[in-house]
Scaffold this active site. Structure first.
Site, mmCIF file in Angstrom:
data_model
loop_
_atom_site.group_PDB
_atom_site.id
_atom_site.type_symbol
_atom_site.label_atom_id
_atom_site.label_comp_id
_atom_site.label_asym_id
_atom_site.label_seq_id
_atom_site.Cartn_x
_atom_site.Cartn_y
_atom_site.Cartn_z
ATOM 1 C CG HIS A 146 -1.659 1.224 1.333
ATOM 2 N ND1 HIS A 146 -2.932 1.513 0.440
ATOM 3 C CD2 HIS A 146 -1.454 2.276 2.066
ATOM 4 C CE1 HIS A 146 -3.256 2.748 1.022
ATOM 5 N NE2 HIS A 146 -2.477 3.338 1.897
ATOM 6 C CG ASP A 193 -12.179 3.172 5.774
ATOM 7 O OD1 ASP A 193 -11.706 4.078 6.692
ATOM 8 O OD2 ASP A 193 -11.768 3.001 4.772
ATOM 9 N NE ARG A 201 -10.235 10.186 8.830
ATOM 10 C CZ ARG A 201 -9.562 9.346 8.126
ATOM 11 N NH1 ARG A 201 -9.935 8.368 7.789
ATOM 12 N NH2 ARG A 201 -8.492 9.845 7.937
ATOM 13 C CB SER A 227 -8.845 4.804 7.060
ATOM 14 O OG SER A 227 -9.177 4.459 5.858
ATOM 15 C CE LYS A 267 -8.737 1.868 2.099
ATOM 16 N NZ LYS A 267 -9.316 2.851 3.100
#
Length: 434
Positions: free
Chosen positions: A82, A161, A168, A183, A187
């Protein structure tokens, strides 16, 4: 249990229990708690923070709110990666085929662009026919048969989320480290892989502007991942300048292909080599970065990496000929060249300004008719460390608009040209959790 009591506790800096966190997560997801109360709670979390246990519990509540991908039937250690997002960041397009070509399964659920940062899904969809909308069965079958799949996140993956992030985004609470960590890791854990490499960007074009903030976020995510049974490692990488020379969907596919064919583009190569090497280590094929790096370079130098990329493209319905002929992706109608106004050395290229200029000329997620504008983007002819003469080309803006005078000026302003060359660039700032 009462949401006002939970808001009050966090407002005064008190620790929330697992049951309290599950209560407000489930209640908001089911529309039983109104957004104005969750907004107050988010702001209280922004000011008071969360400790390691609270962050893990929030992450777990996100994971449990929807589907969880089960990859246990696929042999081997499944490794995911990620990135926190940056300008010109096409690292996933490089490391996934490299790692998969070495026999390590990579199951990647990716997102679209956000703000000035590009999304892997947007880039891949620039390839004619390429589909990122895979069913869960097709996704798992692809990982099993060819060792890799890159797909859009499913509609029911961490739905909590999605709701929290949307709130947010409009309440100025995006930049909270425990909220970002929960968050991202929610995922990643729901995606089902056994190990995760996190590329945490730091600098002018990143969401985390300083190494200190980036390290805090990285450490939080690594702790959360490890505590939930996923071996997790993070690397802090530089995002003060764009990564590589190309910014824009089809242009970034073209540049990723160059790297997969052996072009060691400064910056882009450094980050890709490190991220891929960490994935190789977590995948169990090497014990250290030196050993892993040799395997990565061998994959590229022997053609295994580019062949695996072609296989991934074909498997997902795309035209693999783009790896030899990028014009298949189409070309922008207009090309405007930007020329340097003075001579000297390029000591900086402000990533944020380049990223926003790319968005303004139509790159990224902006619609062109019913389709994304895949062909718009910026090619940096000159980059940091290089010498330039007055009147020499700095960059080319490729677009489908007639008037981009303001964007041309923005790109020119992003270039810092001085009399003396800059110090050698360090693209890898720190590795956490190895």
């Amino acid at each position: 249990m009462n949401i006002q009591d939970i808001i009050r506790k966090k407002k005064h800096g008190e620790k929330l229990s697992r049951m309290e966190i599950e209560y407000f997560t489930e209640g908001f997801t089911r529309d039983e708690i109104p957004d104005y109360q969750i907004s107050a709670l988010l702001m209280a979390i922004w000011f008071s923070g969360m400790d390691e246990e609270e962050t893990r519990n929030l992450t777990e509540s996100f994971v449990n709110s929807g589907d969880v991908v089960d990859l246990s039937s696929i042999p081997g250690i499944k490794v995911d990666k990620h990135s926190t997002g940056g300008v010109g960041d096409k690292v996933s397009l490089i490391v996934i085929p490299v790692v998969a070509s070495l026999g390590i399964p990579v199951a990647k659920l990716s997102g679209r662009g956000l703000g000035h940062t590009g999304g892997t899904i947007d880039k891949l969809e620039a390839i004619p026919g390429f589909s990122c909308d895979l069913s869960l069965e097709k996704f798992k079958e692809s990982v099993r048969l060819i060792g890799a799949a890159i797909a859009s996140q499913t509609g029911n993956l961490t739905p909590a989320d999605k709701k929290f992030y949307a709130l947010r985004d409009v309440t100025e609470t995006v930049d909270s480290i425990p909220l970002i960590a929960s968050s991202v890791m929610g995922k990643k854990i729901a995606s089902g892989s056994d190990a995760i490499v996190l590329d945490v960007k730091t600098g002018e074009g990143a969401f985390m502007k300083t190494d200190e903030d980036a390290a805090l976020l990285a450490e939080e995510m690594v702790k959360t991942g490890n505590s939930m049974g996923r071996r997790t490692v993070a690397v802090l990488t530089d995002m003060n300048e764009p990564l590589g020379r190309n910014i824009g969907n089809s242009l970034e596919i073209e540049e990723a292909v160059k790297v997969l064919k052996g072009d060691r583009i400064p910056g882009l190569w450094d980050v890709s080599l490190t991220v891929a090497s960490l994935m190789v280590i977590l995948g169990g094929l090497a014990d250290n970065l030196k050993e892993a790096g040799k395997l990565v370079e061998e994959s590229i130098d022997t053609g295994k990496a580019i062949n695996k990329f072609r296989e991934i493209i074909k498997n997902q319905g795309g035209d693999e000929r783009v790896t030899d002929d990028p014009s298949i992706m189409g070309e922008a109608l207009y090309k405007d060249t930007l020329y340097s106004e003075k001579s000297g050395y390029i000591t900086a290229i402000k990533a944020m300004e380049i990223g926003m200029a790319a968005v303004h000329i139509g790159a990224g997620r902006e619609k062109k008719g019913d389709n994304l504008d895949y062909t718009a983007g910026i090619e940096l002819i000159k980059t940091v460390g290089e010498k330039v003469q007055a009147g020499e080309s700095l960059a080319v803006l490729k677009h489908n608009r007639k008037d981009i005078a303001e964007s041309l000026q923005d790109v020119l302003s992003a270039y810092v040209i001085e009399d003396n060359p800059p110090d050698k660039k360090d693209y890898i700032h720190r590795i956490i959790g190895l």
